[in-house]
Design an enzyme around this catalytic site. Structure first.
Site, PDB file in Angstrom:
ATOM      1  N   HIS B  67       0.820  -1.204   0.000  1.00 55.43           N
ATOM      2  CA  HIS B  67       0.000   0.000   0.000  1.00 55.43           C
ATOM      3  C   HIS B  67       0.864   1.268   0.000  1.00 55.43           C
ATOM      4  CE1 HIS B  67      -2.216   3.151   2.328  1.00 55.43           C
ATOM      5  NE2 HIS B  67      -3.112   2.904   1.408  1.00 55.43           N
ATOM      6  N   GLU B  70       2.159   1.870  -3.398  1.00 59.88           N
ATOM      7  CA  GLU B  70       1.097   2.430  -4.247  1.00 59.88           C
ATOM      8  C   GLU B  70       1.068   3.955  -4.106  1.00 59.88           C
ATOM      9  OE1 GLU B  70      -3.095   3.819  -3.552  1.00 59.88           O
ATOM     10  OE2 GLU B  70      -3.035   1.726  -2.896  1.00 59.88           O
ATOM     11  N   HIS B  71       1.121   4.434  -2.859  1.00 62.07           N
ATOM     12  CA  HIS B  71       1.115   5.882  -2.620  1.00 62.07           C
ATOM     13  C   HIS B  71       2.323   6.559  -3.257  1.00 62.07           C
ATOM     14  CE1 HIS B  71      -1.857   7.232   0.586  1.00 62.07           C
ATOM     15  NE2 HIS B  71      -2.234   6.004   0.276  1.00 62.07           N
ATOM     16  N   GLU B 143      -4.683   8.248   7.026  1.00 58.26           N
ATOM     17  CA  GLU B 143      -5.570   7.262   6.397  1.00 58.26           C
ATOM     18  C   GLU B 143      -5.885   6.133   7.397  1.00 58.26           C
ATOM     19  OE1 GLU B 143      -4.028   5.657   2.742  1.00 58.26           O
ATOM     20  OE2 GLU B 143      -5.829   4.482   2.344  1.00 58.26           O
TER      21      GLU B 143
END
Lengths: 427, 424
Positions: B67, B70-71, B143
């Site tokens: 993840h 991905e960012h 997040e």
């Protein structure tokens, strides 16, 4: 795509969206009336009671079974607040005959018939709605109202609107009020329903691979024949004269980890053309990943995961929404206010403006690639003072200039800052 | 290009495996303005222990790297951010990470090729620095905190924790503030080089294009990279048993939320579609909108809308999730178990099976309305070894005996857990 309107009766309009893009036909029926405190709760309750069963299909289990037999046709209904209107929405989506293993050519006709039955031929016992359904649905709506605060982001948004529109139609909660629910009897509700369907605006929108025979199917439907002409009292979105108000700040505490900021702002627009300019203004301010809010609050200051704004064209408002770490509240507000000032000064390049417009236009162009979006678009037009086609809409966005945006930006005033935070520790 | 056609939905799938190992899939949609492209790597939050091709020893990285990567993929060496660049082109770009894959996508009506340039450029050119990695920890931290306030997310994670002893599916996709604090640029590069190899990736395009032309356009944007061979992924040995039957957490919710989980075993790729369909039918028969149990629970005021009924599976795990809101989750759980045992005794009514089959068939057809749905479905299924069209074929042939068999195998009380979130 071809769009046709046909007046069925006074106040009752059929809209056909002929398109071959989808494997489904979508039928939507919208009942529209002005938002009023004494009616919202009843409207919400009617919407819930109707889906429980109708005269010919008296239980929701049977409705579900019939829909399953129709290759999983889906029925859905709900209520919405659009500008100062309350809208009862009913949808039925079924597979187009071309994609069915056994074709009988009747799927659309049956779908129209069933949907209209559910809305206009309810289950009546002793001259009123079925008591059991009314009682159960009252409980359900109570739960929905009590559950308002479950999603903190939407709760904060609802609260901000409530504060901005105290004692005004747009400030009403679309599911109504618990204290009003208690009093409503099954008889009263049915009497009110009869009144509602005889005076509300009715729009029937049918989208799919269809032809003009649909008009006949609707006109000759028994439930449509029973309806009479009406002078519907709905409210078209207009430019509101907004009084200048003093900026207010409301801070509420709840058990949350992340703080939620919602800032409600008034746009003091001069004419209806400025509504399209406001749309572009909002996109630059907070409507995309390139927007000022996203860039400054999230990317540069690392203050938030969500930071953006939405434009409510029916009410000429922009709402800024951010999820932040609670201790950063004042810092976030400062950065947000700085962005509003920068917008007033026109602190964005011609290139940025062109890019933002491209994004908006791309979204407009894909309206007719999505069946429900297209239905919503045409219904939105119906409630607007100015009806425009998708092509005209694109033109209007293309023509927006930097100067016009600056002009709109300078009409923006903060009405309400709402902040939802955790409980402050007591000393 | 190989062509697979579905006569049921009247759609075609073009598929080609390129020399460097990249799989390209294309579904033409005539007359639609929207164009959608999604590029995914078979690498998700579950892949935190693996052997890099060519190496001997195992590599283990902190939870949340997929993840985090991905960012960070959007950030470019020249200081630009690819998400901004794509947005500037007027396209709608995004990315997401799941348990088993990470995907980068955009949707547009105009500027498709300039946007494809950017997409294929940034996915092939990572740029990580100590500084930009540190900054991202703040955003991802927000997040994680945002999800902490979502009861829907908590009830889900708690269910997985109650079912799984070892398998990483039980962990949050984002990792925790603690685990991501250990991520640095070297870890990111190592994972990138391992998993973002063309042989581990699939690209799906849907829109109004000529198949050969779009394939050429993709090929010319690929940088020269060789297929790096098989990545050995190491998953812990997961016992068949559950961890605990019940898990409860207090949060500020007006109505309790519940998830009933049923742990299942790994199923062979060849059978998984059929099994998935059988489970969908059983779940609908048990607790779908037209079921007896749903009506009873609704009439008693215990439940207000149909719970969501899901079957999730990927490498090394499979489970059923039934999620809803109820005043009395424990009672729902008891009634559900009772309905299962009744149905085991009496069998599933054949009319019900046929009716639900029709309904599910229609639902599958509807998936083919929107290019975005189509492309995402083909991508996600491909990483599970599935061709999405198979669902339309298998639903016609799946029979009563098979459904009964799956029902007996999977719906066992000793594999069930209940997760509840309620007010203190």
């Amino acid at each position: 795509m071809q769009y046709i309107e046909k007046q069925i009766k006074k106040g009752i309009k059929l809209h056909l969206i002929k398109t071959e893009k989808f494997k489904t036909n979508l039928i939507a029926v919208f009942l529209t009336l002005p938002m009023a405190r004494k009616e919202v709760t009843k409207n919400a309750l009617i919407s819930a009671v109707l889906r429980r069963g109708c005269k010919n299909i008296p239980t929701s289990t049977q409705i579900s079974q019939e829909l399953e037999e129709m290759y999983g046709a889906s029925f859905d209904n709900g209520i919405d607040k659009i500008g100062d209107n309350h809208v009862l929405k009913f949808y039925l989506e079924s597979i187009n005959d071309n994609y069915l293993p056994e074709k009988n050519g009747k799927m659309l006709e049956i779908s129209i018939e069933k949907l209209l039955e559910i809305i206009f031929e309810p289950l009546i016992e002793d001259g009123k709605f079925k008591e059991e359904y009314v009682q159960q649905e009252k409980e359900n709506i109570k739960r929905i109202i009590a559950g308002k605060a479950d999603n903190k982001a939407s709760y904060a948004y609802d609260r901000c609107i409530e504060e901005m529109y105290k004692n005004k139609p747009y400030g009403l909660y679309k599911y109504g009020y618990t204290e009003d629910l208690e009093k409503i009897t099954a008889k009263e509700l049915y009497d009110y329903y009869l009144q509602l369907i005889s005076k509300c605006k009715i729009d029937i929108i049918i989208s799919g691979n269809i032809n003009d025979e649909v008009i006949k199917i609707v006109q000759e439907n028994e439930n449509i024949k029973k309806l009479e002409d009406r002078e519907p009292q709905f409210i078209k979105s207009s430019l509101e004269d907004k009084a200048e108000v003093k900026e207010k700040e409301i801070i509420e505490e709840m058990d949350v980890t992340q703080g939620k900021i919602v800032i409600g702002m008034d746009l003091h627009l001069k004419n209806k053309e400025q509504k399209y300019i406001a749309l572009v203004y909002n996109a630059i301010l907070g409507g995309s990943a390139n927007s000022k809010l996203f860039q400054e609050v999230r990317e540069k200051a690392s203050l938030a995961y969500t930071a953006g704004s939405i434009y409510i064209r029916y009410k000429s408002n922009v709402f800024i929404k951010c999820g932040i770490e609670i201790k950063n509240y004042s810092q976030a507000i400062d950065i947000i206010k700085k962005q509003l000032e920068d917008m007033k000064k026109g602190d964005f390049s011609e290139e940025e403006l062109q890019n933002i417009k491209k994004g908006i236009i791309s979204t407009i162009k894909s309206i007719d690639d999505e069946q429900d979006t297209e239905v919503t678009y045409f219904f939105g037009q119906e409630l607007s003072i100015q009806k425009i086609t998708i092509d005209e809409y694109i033109k209007k966005i293309e023509n927006v200039t930097k100067e016009q945006i600056i002009e709109v930006a300078n009409t923006v005033t903060i009405n309400t800052i709402y902040f939802l935070r955790n409980f402050r520790k007591e000393d | 290009m190989q062509i697979i056609e579905s006569s049921k939905v009247k759609e075609k799938l073009y598929i080609e495996k390129l020399e460097n190992g990249l799989t390209v899939m294309f579904i033409p949609k005539k007359g639609i303005q929207k164009k959608y492209v999604i590029w995914g790597t078979n690498y998700g939050s579950n892949d935190s222990k693996f052997i890099v091709p060519g190496e001997q020893k195992e590599t283990e990285v902190p939870k949340g790297v997929a993840h985090f990567l991905e960012h960070k993929m959007f950030e470019q060496e020249n200081g630009t951010n690819s998400l901004d660049t794509l947005t500037s082109l007027g396209v709608d770009a995004n990315a997401y990470t799941t348990n088993d894959h990470t995907a980068y996508l955009f949707e547009c009506t105009e500027n498709f090729y300039p946007a494809l340039d950017e997409l294929m450029d940034y996915v092939q050119h990572p740029y990580f620095t100590d500084e930009n990695v540190e900054k991202e920890k703040g955003i991802i931290g927000q997040e994680i905190m945002m999800y902490d306030d979502y009861p829907e997310w908590k009830v889900y994670l708690n269910t997985l924790e109650a079912m799984y002893h070892e398998h990483p599916v039980k962990l949050d996709i984002t990792g925790t503030i603690e685990t991501i604090s250990n991520i640095d640029k070297n870890i990111l590069y190592k994972c990138y080089n391992t998993f973002y190899n063309p042989s581990n990736m699939v690209m799906v395009i849907c829109g109004d294009f000529e198949p050969e032309k779009i394939l050429e356009e993709i090929k010319k944007r690929l940088i020269d990279k060789k297929s790096n061979g098989e990545i050995k992924r190491i998953y812990p040995n997961e016992p068949d048993t559950i961890v605990k039957g019940k898990v409860e957490q207090n949060m500020d919710v007006s109505q309790p939320l519940f998830t009933i989980g049923i742990k299942d075993k790994n199923t062979d790729e060849k059978e998984i579609v059929k099994k998935h369909i059988a489970i969908e039918i059983i779940l609908d028969a048990l607790l779908g909108k037209s079921s007896k149990l749903y009506k009873e629970l609704y009439d008693k005021g215990m439940i207000f809308s149909v719970p969501s009924l899901d079957y999730e599976f990927s490498k090394g795990y499979a489970h059923i999730l039934i999620t809803g809101q109820s005043t009395e989750p424990e009672k729902i759980y008891e009634e559900f178990k009772k309905a299962v045992s009744d149905m085991k005794q009496n069998g599933i009514n054949l009319d019900t099976i046929n009716r639900i089959k029709k309904s599910i068939y229609g639902a599958y057809v509807k998936e083919y309305n929107d290019p975005a749905d189509i492309a995402r479905m083909f991508l996600a299924d491909s990483f599970k070894g599935i061709n999405s069209f198979d669902y339309l074929e298998e639903i016609v042939v799946v029979n009563e005996e098979y459904i009964e068999q799956v029902f007996k195998d999977v719906f066992n009380e000793n594999k069930m857990v209940l997760s509840v979130i309620k007010k203190a």
